[in-house]
Design a protein around this motif. Structure first.
Motif, PDB file in Angstrom:
ATOM      1  N   GLY A 156      37.659  30.279  -1.648  1.00  0.00           N
ATOM      2  CA  GLY A 156      36.322  29.905  -1.187  1.00  0.00           C
ATOM      3  C   GLY A 156      35.466  31.073  -0.752  1.00  0.00           C
ATOM      4  O   GLY A 156      34.278  30.904  -0.501  1.00  0.00           O
ATOM      5  N   SER A 157      36.037  32.239  -0.638  1.00  0.00           N
ATOM      6  CA  SER A 157      35.301  33.442  -0.254  1.00  0.00           C
ATOM      7  C   SER A 157      35.426  34.470  -1.364  1.00  0.00           C
ATOM      8  O   SER A 157      36.394  34.487  -2.123  1.00  0.00           O
ATOM      9  N   SER A 158      34.425  35.333  -1.452  1.00  0.00           N
ATOM     10  CA  SER A 158      34.452  36.382  -2.466  1.00  0.00           C
ATOM     11  C   SER A 158      35.460  37.451  -2.068  1.00  0.00           C
ATOM     12  O   SER A 158      35.471  37.888  -0.917  1.00  0.00           O
ATOM     13  N   LEU A 159      36.275  37.867  -3.030  1.00  0.00           N
ATOM     14  CA  LEU A 159      37.275  38.897  -2.765  1.00  0.00           C
ATOM     15  C   LEU A 159      37.238  39.931  -3.879  1.00  0.00           C
ATOM     16  O   LEU A 159      37.145  39.585  -5.062  1.00  0.00           O
ATOM     17  N   ILE A 160      37.315  41.191  -3.491  1.00  0.00           N
ATOM     18  CA  ILE A 160      37.366  42.277  -4.449  1.00  0.00           C
ATOM     19  C   ILE A 160      38.236  43.379  -3.873  1.00  0.00           C
ATOM     20  O   ILE A 160      38.136  43.703  -2.691  1.00  0.00           O
ATOM     21  N   MET A 161      39.132  43.912  -4.712  1.00  0.00           N
ATOM     22  CA  MET A 161      39.994  45.016  -4.303  1.00  0.00           C
ATOM     23  C   MET A 161      39.622  46.236  -5.117  1.00  0.00           C
ATOM     24  O   MET A 161      39.537  46.185  -6.346  1.00  0.00           O
ATOM     25  N   ILE A 162      39.369  47.343  -4.417  1.00  0.00           N
ATOM     26  CA  ILE A 162      38.911  48.574  -5.045  1.00  0.00           C
ATOM     27  C   ILE A 162      39.982  49.639  -4.851  1.00  0.00           C
ATOM     28  O   ILE A 162      40.456  49.858  -3.735  1.00  0.00           O
ATOM     29  N   GLY A 163      40.381  50.280  -5.954  1.00  0.00           N
ATOM     30  CA  GLY A 163      41.397  51.308  -5.898  1.00  0.00           C
ATOM     31  C   GLY A 163      40.906  52.575  -5.236  1.00  0.00           C
ATOM     32  O   GLY A 163      39.717  52.749  -4.932  1.00  0.00           O
ATOM     33  N   ARG A 164      41.811  53.497  -5.024  1.00  0.00           N
ATOM     34  CA  ARG A 164      41.486  54.730  -4.306  1.00  0.00           C
ATOM     35  C   ARG A 164      40.490  55.584  -5.072  1.00  0.00           C
ATOM     36  O   ARG A 164      39.805  56.418  -4.487  1.00  0.00           O
ATOM     37  N   GLU A 165      40.391  55.386  -6.402  1.00  0.00           N
ATOM     38  CA  GLU A 165      39.428  56.136  -7.205  1.00  0.00           C
ATOM     39  C   GLU A 165      38.108  55.390  -7.377  1.00  0.00           C
ATOM     40  O   GLU A 165      37.233  55.846  -8.104  1.00  0.00           O
ATOM     41  N   GLY A 166      37.979  54.245  -6.715  1.00  0.00           N
ATOM     42  CA  GLY A 166      36.741  53.475  -6.808  1.00  0.00           C
ATOM     43  C   GLY A 166      36.735  52.445  -7.915  1.00  0.00           C
ATOM     44  O   GLY A 166      35.734  51.745  -8.105  1.00  0.00           O
ATOM     45  N   ASP A 167      37.838  52.310  -8.665  1.00  0.00           N
ATOM     46  CA  ASP A 167      37.915  51.327  -9.741  1.00  0.00           C
ATOM     47  C   ASP A 167      38.332  49.973  -9.197  1.00  0.00           C
ATOM     48  O   ASP A 167      39.102  49.876  -8.249  1.00  0.00           O
ATOM     49  N   ILE A 168      37.819  48.917  -9.808  1.00  0.00           N
ATOM     50  CA  ILE A 168      38.083  47.550  -9.349  1.00  0.00           C
ATOM     51  C   ILE A 168      39.379  47.064  -9.993  1.00  0.00           C
ATOM     52  O   ILE A 168      39.507  47.019 -11.216  1.00  0.00           O
ATOM     53  N   SER A 169      40.333  46.673  -9.157  1.00  0.00           N
ATOM     54  CA  SER A 169      41.627  46.222  -9.663  1.00  0.00           C
ATOM     55  C   SER A 169      41.806  44.709  -9.567  1.00  0.00           C
ATOM     56  O   SER A 169      42.486  44.117 -10.397  1.00  0.00           O
ATOM     57  N   VAL A 170      41.225  44.084  -8.559  1.00  0.00           N
ATOM     58  CA  VAL A 170      41.346  42.634  -8.381  1.00  0.00           C
ATOM     59  C   VAL A 170      39.983  42.073  -8.004  1.00  0.00           C
ATOM     60  O   VAL A 170      39.268  42.651  -7.174  1.00  0.00           O
ATOM     61  N   VAL A 171      39.620  40.955  -8.605  1.00  0.00           N
ATOM     62  CA  VAL A 171      38.369  40.279  -8.267  1.00  0.00           C
ATOM     63  C   VAL A 171      38.572  38.787  -8.524  1.00  0.00           C
ATOM     64  O   VAL A 171      39.281  38.400  -9.449  1.00  0.00           O
ATOM     65  N   ASN A 172      38.006  37.936  -7.683  1.00  0.00           N
ATOM     66  CA  ASN A 172      38.219  36.501  -7.864  1.00  0.00           C
ATOM     67  C   ASN A 172      36.976  35.824  -8.438  1.00  0.00           C
ATOM     68  O   ASN A 172      35.906  36.417  -8.588  1.00  0.00           O
ATOM     69  N   ILE A 248      37.939  43.899   0.089  1.00  0.00           N
ATOM     70  CA  ILE A 248      36.707  43.402   0.702  1.00  0.00           C
ATOM     71  C   ILE A 248      36.667  41.886   0.537  1.00  0.00           C
ATOM     72  O   ILE A 248      36.826  41.369  -0.573  1.00  0.00           O
ATOM     73  N   VAL A 249      36.472  41.174   1.639  1.00  0.00           N
ATOM     74  CA  VAL A 249      36.338  39.714   1.630  1.00  0.00           C
ATOM     75  C   VAL A 249      34.974  39.354   2.211  1.00  0.00           C
ATOM     76  O   VAL A 249      34.610  39.834   3.286  1.00  0.00           O
ATOM     77  N   MET A 250      34.236  38.512   1.476  1.00  0.00           N
ATOM     78  CA  MET A 250      32.887  38.123   1.900  1.00  0.00           C
ATOM     79  C   MET A 250      32.801  36.614   2.089  1.00  0.00           C
ATOM     80  O   MET A 250      33.075  35.848   1.154  1.00  0.00           O
ATOM     81  N   HIS A 251      32.435  36.213   3.296  1.00  0.00           N
ATOM     82  CA  HIS A 251      32.217  34.804   3.605  1.00  0.00           C
ATOM     83  C   HIS A 251      30.712  34.526   3.600  1.00  0.00           C
ATOM     84  O   HIS A 251      29.956  35.186   4.310  1.00  0.00           O
TER      85      HIS A 251
END
Length: 487
Positions: A156-172, A248-251
Motif C-alpha cells: 500500500g505504500s511506495s517502496l524503492i531500493m537504491i544500490g550503493r551506486e545509485g542504481d534501482i534494484s527493487v521497486v514495487n 525508501i518508503v513513501m506513505h
C-alpha cells in the motif's frame, strides 16, 4: 567418461600384454630342455637321427603355436572381462557425474540411480541426499521470495531500493503507478535519471550522505496536484557491516491532510455560523432589556429578527444532525422501485411559489417513465435541494431546466440553471461542508452551507453518482445518476 573407459581399457591391455609376454617368454625358456629330453629318448629307441630332427622341428612349431594361441585367447578374455567391469564402474560414475552437473546448473530435481550392486552406490546415495537438501532449500527460498514479493507489491505504500551506486534494484507496483512508470524503464536505472521530483531526490541524497534512518513529510507535485508524502529512508546494511544502499518508503497522507483540513474548516465554519445568529440574538435581547421593549414597534421588529435568527440556528442544527446521521455506520434506506418522473413532478410543485417570487420559469423534459431503486423520501430531499439551489443562485427572470434520461444502468436527472456558475478550481469543493461559492448570496438565501454535502452523502448511499458541469457567468448543471431497477 567414455574416453576415460577407453584409456583405462588401453592401459589394462598394455598391462595384460606385458604380463602375458613375460609369461610366454618364461615358458619359452623351458622349451629347449623339453626338446633335448624328447630327442634323447627317441634316439635311444630308434637310433634314427633324421627322423628325430624332423620331429623336433614339428614339436617346436606346435608348442609355439599352442602357446601363442593360448596367450591371445587369454588376452582377449581378460580384455572382455575388464571392459565389462570398467563399463559397470564408469557407467555409474557417468550417471553420478551427470547428476552433479545438473545440480550445478540449478536442476535440483535430478537424481542419481541407486543400486546396491553398483560400486558407486554410496556416492549415488550421498549425491541424492545433497540434491534433496538443495531442493528443499530452493523451495524454502522461493517461498520466502514469493512472500516478500507479495508483501512489497501489496503493502500500500511506495517502496524503492537504491544500490550503493545509485542504481534501482527493487521497486514495487505502487511506486510505478504513483509516478506512471513502467518496470522496464526503472529497474537497473540510475535514480537521478528517472526525473523524480526535486524534493524526493534531495531526501535520497540526505540518506546517502548521513547513512542514517531519516523521516520527513514532503509535498510532491503529481498530475498537477500537490500530494503530501511521509517519506522514510534507511540504509541497507548487509553481513559484516557491508553497506548495500538505501531503501525508501513513501506513505501517501494526502487524504489525511485533507481530512485534517476539513476538520479545521468544519470547526471554524461551525463556530462562525453559530456565532452570527447567537450574536444577533444576544445583541437584540440586550437592547430590549435596556429599555427598547417599551417601544412596541421596535419590540416587534427585534422579536421578528430574533425569530428569524432562531429559525436559522434551528435549520443549522437540524442539518448538522442530518449529516451526522447519514455518516453514521449502519444507516439504512427504505429502497423500493421509485418513479423518477413522479419525484421531479412533486419537486416542481414545491418550488412553484419560489419560482413565482423570482419570476423564473421551470422547464421539465421527461420523455418517458424512468423507474429507479431508491428511498423516495430521501431522493425527494436530493431533488428539492438541487432545485432550490438552482433557483437561489440564479438571477430573476431566468430558466431552470430539469431533464430526465437513462442509460443501461442509471436513471439520469440533470438540473441546469442560468446562474452565477462555479469556477473550475472550486467545483471539487462544492460538496464540502459550509463551502459557499458566493457567501453573501447564500447567506441571504437562508442556506446553511450543508445542503450539497447532504445531497452527496444520500446519492453515495444509493450507490449513485453526481457530476458538476459549470461555467462562470453561464450557469451550472448538476447531473445525478441513480441505479435503475434490474430488468
Amino acid at each position: 567418461m567414455a574416453s576415460m573407459r577407453i584409456r583405462l581399457l588401453t592401459a589394462f591391455g598394455f598391462l595384460y600384454a606385458a604380463v602375458l609376454a613375460c609369461l610366454g617368454f618364461g615358458i619359452g625358456q623351458l622349451l629347449p630342455a623339453y626338446i633335448d629330453t624328447t630327442i634323447e629318448s627317441r634316439l635311444s629307441a630308434s637310433n634314427a637321427l633324421s627322423q628325430a630332427a624332423n620331429r623336433q622341428v614339428h614339436d617346436a612349431l606346435s608348442f609355439w603355436l599352442m602357446l601363442i594361441g593360448s596367450l591371445v585367447v587369454a588376452f582377449i578374455v581378460l580384455m572382455l572381462l575388464t571392459n565389462r567391469i570398467l563399463y559397470k564402474v564408469t557407467s555409474s560414475v557417468d550417471h553420478v557425474t551427470y547428476t552433479a552437473l545438473e545440480l550445478a546448473k540449478g536442476n535440483y530435481r535430478a537424481r542419481a540411480y541407486e543400486s546396491a550392486e553398483a560400486p558407486t552406490s554410496s556416492l549415488s546415495s550421498s549425491i541424492n541426499v545433497l540434491a534433496r537438501n538443495l531442493q528443499d532449500m530452493m523451495m524454502t527460498r522461493e517461498i520466502e521470495q514469493e512472500r516478500l514479493k507479495t508483501l512489497i507489491e501489496n503493502m500500500g505504500s511506495s517502496l524503492i531500493m537504491i544500490g550503493r551506486e545509485g542504481d534501482i534494484s527493487v521497486v514495487n507496483r505502487v511506486f510505478l503507478e504513483l509516478f506512471e512508470k513502467e518496470y522496464d524503464e526503472v529497474t537497473e536505472q540510475v535514480f537521478r535519471d528517472l526525473g523524480m521530483p526535486l524534493e524526493l531526490e534531495e531526501f535520497v541524497d540526505h540518506v546517502f550522505m548521513t547513512e542514517e534512518a531519516y523521516r520527513q513529510q514532503i509535498q510532491i507535485p503529481i498530475d498537477g496536484e500537490m500530494r503530501h508524502m511521509e517519506v522514510y529512508g534507511a540504509p541497507v546494511i548487509g553481513e559484516h557491516g557491508h553497506w548495500l544502499g538505501v531503501v525508501i518508503v513513501m506513505h501517501d497522507i494526502t487524504e489525511l491532510k485533507k481530512l485534517e483540513q476539513v476538520r479545521k474548516d468544519f470547526v471554524a465554519n461551525v463556530s462562525h455560523e453559530l456565532r452570527t445568529p447567537i450574536t444577533s440574538m444576544k445583541g437584540f435581547s440586550e437592547t430590549l432589556l435596556d429599555g427598547a421593549y417599551k417601544d412596541e414597534e421596535t419590540l416587534l421588529t427585534f422579536l421578528e429578527i430574533m425569530n428569524q435568527e432562531s429559525n436559522r440556528l434551528q435549520m443549522l442544527v437540524n442539518d448538522l444532525l442530518e449529516l451526522s446521521k447519514l455518516e453514521k455506520h449502519g444507516f439504512k434506506l427504505d429502497v423500493l422501485p421509485t418513479s423518477l418522473n413522479d419525484l421531479v413532478k412533486r419537486a416542481a410543485e414545491m418550488s412553484a411559489q419560489r419560482l413565482e417570487e423570482k419570476e423564473m420559469v421551470l422547464h421539465v423534459e421527461a420523455p418517458e417513465e424512468i423507474v429507479i431503486l431508491g428511498d423516495a423520501n430521501r431522493l425527494m430531499q436530493v431533488i428539492v435541494n438541487l432545485l432550490f439551489n438552482a433557483i437561489n443562485y440564479s438571477p430573476e427572470q431566468t430558466t431552470v431546466t430539469m431533464k430526465l434520461s437513462e442509460n443501461e444502468k442509471f436513471g439520469i436527472l440533470e438540473v441546469k440553471d442560468e446562474g452565477i456558475g462555479i469556477a473550475k478550481e472550486e467545483i471539487t469543493r462544492v460538496f464540502e461542508r459550509f463551502y459557499r461559492v458566493d457567501r453573501a448570496r447564500s447567506r441571504n438565501s437562508g442556506g446553511t452551507g450543508l445542503g450539497l454535502a447532504i445531497v452527496k452523502h444520500l446519492i453515495e448511499i444509493h450507490h449513485g453518482k453526481i457530476q458538476v458541469d459549470s461555467e462562470v457567468g453561464h450557469g451550472t448543471t448538476m447531473r445525478v445518476m441513480l441505479p435503475k431497477v434490474p430488468s
